[in-house]
Write an enzyme that holds these catalytic residues in place. Structure first.
Site, mmCIF file in Angstrom:
data_model
loop_
_atom_site.group_PDB
_atom_site.id
_atom_site.type_symbol
_atom_site.label_atom_id
_atom_site.label_comp_id
_atom_site.label_asym_id
_atom_site.label_seq_id
_atom_site.Cartn_x
_atom_site.Cartn_y
_atom_site.Cartn_z
ATOM 1 N N TYR A 33 0.328 -1.736 -0.153
ATOM 2 C CA TYR A 33 0.008 -0.305 0.033
ATOM 3 C C TYR A 33 0.835 1.492 -0.080
ATOM 4 O O TYR A 33 0.345 1.583 -1.249
ATOM 5 C CB TYR A 33 -0.824 0.151 1.569
ATOM 6 C CG TYR A 33 -1.923 1.435 1.426
ATOM 7 C CD1 TYR A 33 -3.155 1.446 0.734
ATOM 8 C CD2 TYR A 33 -1.392 2.712 1.998
ATOM 9 C CE1 TYR A 33 -4.191 2.365 0.596
ATOM 10 C CE2 TYR A 33 -2.351 3.319 2.146
ATOM 11 C CZ TYR A 33 -3.607 3.156 1.814
ATOM 12 O OH TYR A 33 -4.547 4.731 1.552
ATOM 13 N N SER A 34 1.692 1.245 1.065
ATOM 14 C CA SER A 34 2.710 2.590 1.169
ATOM 15 C C SER A 34 3.771 2.233 -0.354
ATOM 16 O O SER A 34 3.363 3.608 -1.089
ATOM 17 C CB SER A 34 3.903 2.402 2.791
ATOM 18 O OG SER A 34 3.571 2.191 3.260
ATOM 19 N N ILE A 84 -8.020 8.728 8.061
ATOM 20 C CA ILE A 84 -9.764 8.956 7.946
ATOM 21 C C ILE A 84 -10.646 8.292 8.594
ATOM 22 O O ILE A 84 -10.326 6.965 8.572
ATOM 23 C CB ILE A 84 -9.830 9.291 6.140
ATOM 24 C CG1 ILE A 84 -9.055 10.440 6.298
ATOM 25 C CG2 ILE A 84 -11.032 10.496 6.141
ATOM 26 C CD1 ILE A 84 -8.754 11.753 6.446
HETATM 27 P P1 NAD Z 1 -13.039 2.589 0.674
HETATM 28 O O1 NAD Z 1 -12.674 1.409 1.145
HETATM 29 O O2 NAD Z 1 -14.168 3.116 1.674
HETATM 30 O O3 NAD Z 1 -13.341 2.991 -0.071
HETATM 31 C C1 NAD Z 1 -12.512 3.008 -1.346
HETATM 32 C C2 NAD Z 1 -13.512 3.222 -2.394
HETATM 33 O O4 NAD Z 1 -12.532 2.368 -3.591
HETATM 34 C C3 NAD Z 1 -14.820 2.270 -2.372
HETATM 35 O O5 NAD Z 1 -16.359 2.557 -2.610
HETATM 36 C C4 NAD Z 1 -14.460 1.402 -3.092
HETATM 37 O O6 NAD Z 1 -15.508 0.044 -3.544
HETATM 38 C C5 NAD Z 1 -13.691 1.201 -4.155
HETATM 39 N N1 NAD Z 1 -12.757 0.655 -5.389
HETATM 40 C C6 NAD Z 1 -11.908 -0.600 -4.789
HETATM 41 N N2 NAD Z 1 -11.297 -0.908 -5.923
HETATM 42 C C7 NAD Z 1 -12.033 -0.402 -7.220
HETATM 43 C C8 NAD Z 1 -12.130 -0.951 -8.595
HETATM 44 N N3 NAD Z 1 -11.152 -1.711 -8.572
HETATM 45 N N4 NAD Z 1 -12.397 -0.194 -9.238
HETATM 46 C C9 NAD Z 1 -13.432 0.883 -8.685
HETATM 47 N N5 NAD Z 1 -13.453 1.370 -7.437
HETATM 48 C C10 NAD Z 1 -12.644 0.411 -6.826
HETATM 49 O O7 NAD Z 1 -11.978 3.486 1.609
HETATM 50 P P2 NAD Z 1 -11.625 5.287 1.318
HETATM 51 O O8 NAD Z 1 -10.992 5.469 3.227
HETATM 52 O O9 NAD Z 1 -12.827 6.205 1.542
HETATM 53 O O10 NAD Z 1 -10.645 5.276 0.760
HETATM 54 C C11 NAD Z 1 -10.732 6.560 0.018
HETATM 55 C C12 NAD Z 1 -8.693 6.684 -1.290
HETATM 56 O O11 NAD Z 1 -8.683 7.446 0.004
HETATM 57 C C13 NAD Z 1 -8.152 5.449 -1.066
HETATM 58 O O12 NAD Z 1 -7.416 6.093 -2.469
HETATM 59 C C14 NAD Z 1 -7.623 5.308 0.054
HETATM 60 O O13 NAD Z 1 -6.057 4.653 -0.330
HETATM 61 C C15 NAD Z 1 -7.164 6.642 0.633
HETATM 62 N N6 NAD Z 1 -6.615 6.928 1.582
HETATM 63 C C16 NAD Z 1 -7.389 6.398 3.316
HETATM 64 C C17 NAD Z 1 -7.510 6.810 3.895
HETATM 65 C C18 NAD Z 1 -8.031 6.706 5.116
HETATM 66 O O14 NAD Z 1 -7.665 6.168 6.080
HETATM 67 N N7 NAD Z 1 -9.109 5.884 5.233
HETATM 68 C C19 NAD Z 1 -6.179 7.936 4.867
HETATM 69 C C20 NAD Z 1 -4.796 7.757 3.764
HETATM 70 C C21 NAD Z 1 -5.679 7.563 1.733
#
Ligand code: NAD
Length: 241
Positions: free
Chosen positions: A151-152, A184
């Site tokens: 992931y990182s 988040i």
């Molecule tokens: P989440 O799991 O709630 O949402 C992720 C979304 O991506 C979901 O809607 C999922 O269906 C979609 N997804 C996954 N694979 C997919 C694919 N192949 N095609 C289309 N859609 C796909 O998580 P989140 O926390 O809302 O994450 C959103 C973004 O923020 C991500 O890129 C995540 O890495 C990043 N992020 C999150 C955090 C955190 O702490 N939540 C921190 C840093 C970065």
């Protein structure tokens, strides 16, 4: 009216980003892949608030599906002003348990998905005289997280991709920036125990988890500021600095 496509836009951070752009008066296209029922429920939630976002199903890691989705966007709207590459997955495991499949799956969605969607958007944004691509990276892509090497690394790739593409597309007035969230409050962190969560919060100088809305406001900032490109904006309450 300006258009924005948000990948993975029906839940978590993506949904909050969608809400912020809807409030700003954008035409919003919500990409989703996994859960049609949840996507429809998000769409009707927005409908009840008086907004009409469009749903588009595609796996962002699949070249053909991405091409088809963008064809549909251009058929309906004729152009795309803003792309938010938000779709992402994470896997928490030590390196010894990380298979080639695990590594490839994480990179396929987080890095390849960002590349495939940006490539389709760039072509049309160049032709229409400008646009804005916003990539959702992660604080872990900047400082690295133990037990999340794939992931990182994938988010580090997104940050480098952002900086390179920003230079390439600036002469065509297409800006490319990155929001780098800290911790988040979404399903992505649902694997953490209460104690682990408390420990994390104690490490955040602002003393709380971030919200999707915090990230969404940074996205709108990038979309609306025509003199910012190639930047990585941390939205993490001072975490891991
Ligand atoms: P989440 O799991 O709630 O949402 C992720 C979304 O991506 C979901 O809607 C999922 O269906 C979609 N997804 C996954 N694979 C997919 C694919 N192949 N095609 C289309 N859609 C796909 O998580 P989140 O926390 O809302 O994450 C959103 C973004 O923020 C991500 O890129 C995540 O890495 C990043 N992020 C999150 C955090 C955190 O702490 N939540 C921190 C840093 C970065």
């Amino acid at each position: 009216m300006k258009t924005v496509l948000i990948t993975g836009g029906t839940k978590g951070i993506g949904k909050a980003v969608a809400q912020e752009f809807l409030q700003q008066g954008y035409e919003v296209i919500l990409n989703y892949f996994h859960d049609e029922e949840a996507a429809l429920s998000t769409q009707s939630e927005f409908n009840m608030l008086g907004y009409c976002p469009v749903l588009m199903r595609a796996d962002v890691s699949d070249e053909e599906q991405v091409k088809e989705m963008f064809k549909e966007v251009f058929r309906i709207y004729g152009k795309l002003d803003v792309l938010v590459n938000n779709a992402g997955i994470s896997k928490v495991q030590v390196i010894q348990d990380t298979s080639v499949y695990d590594w490839e799956e994480v990179f396929a969605v987080n890095a390849m998905g960002t590349f495939l969607c940006s490539r389709e958007a760039a072509e049309s944004m160049i032709c229409s005289g400008g646009g804005c691509i916003i990539n959702i990276a992660s604080i872990w892509g900047e400082v690295g997280a133990s037990c999340e090497v794939a992931y990182s690394a994938s988010k580090g790739a997104v940050i480098a991709f952002t900086k390179a593409l920003a230079k390439e597309l600036a002469p065509s007035f297409v800006r490319v920036n990155c929001v780098s969230p800290g911790v988040i409050d979404t399903d992505m962190n649902s694997h953490l125990t209460e104690v682990e969560m408390e420990d994390l919060i104690n490490q955040i100088p602002l003393g709380r988890l971030g919200t999707g809305e915090d990230v969404a406001k940074a996205c709108v900032f990038f979309a609306e500021n025509s003199y910012v490109t190639g930047e990585v904006l941390s939205v993490g309450g001072g975490f891991a600095k």
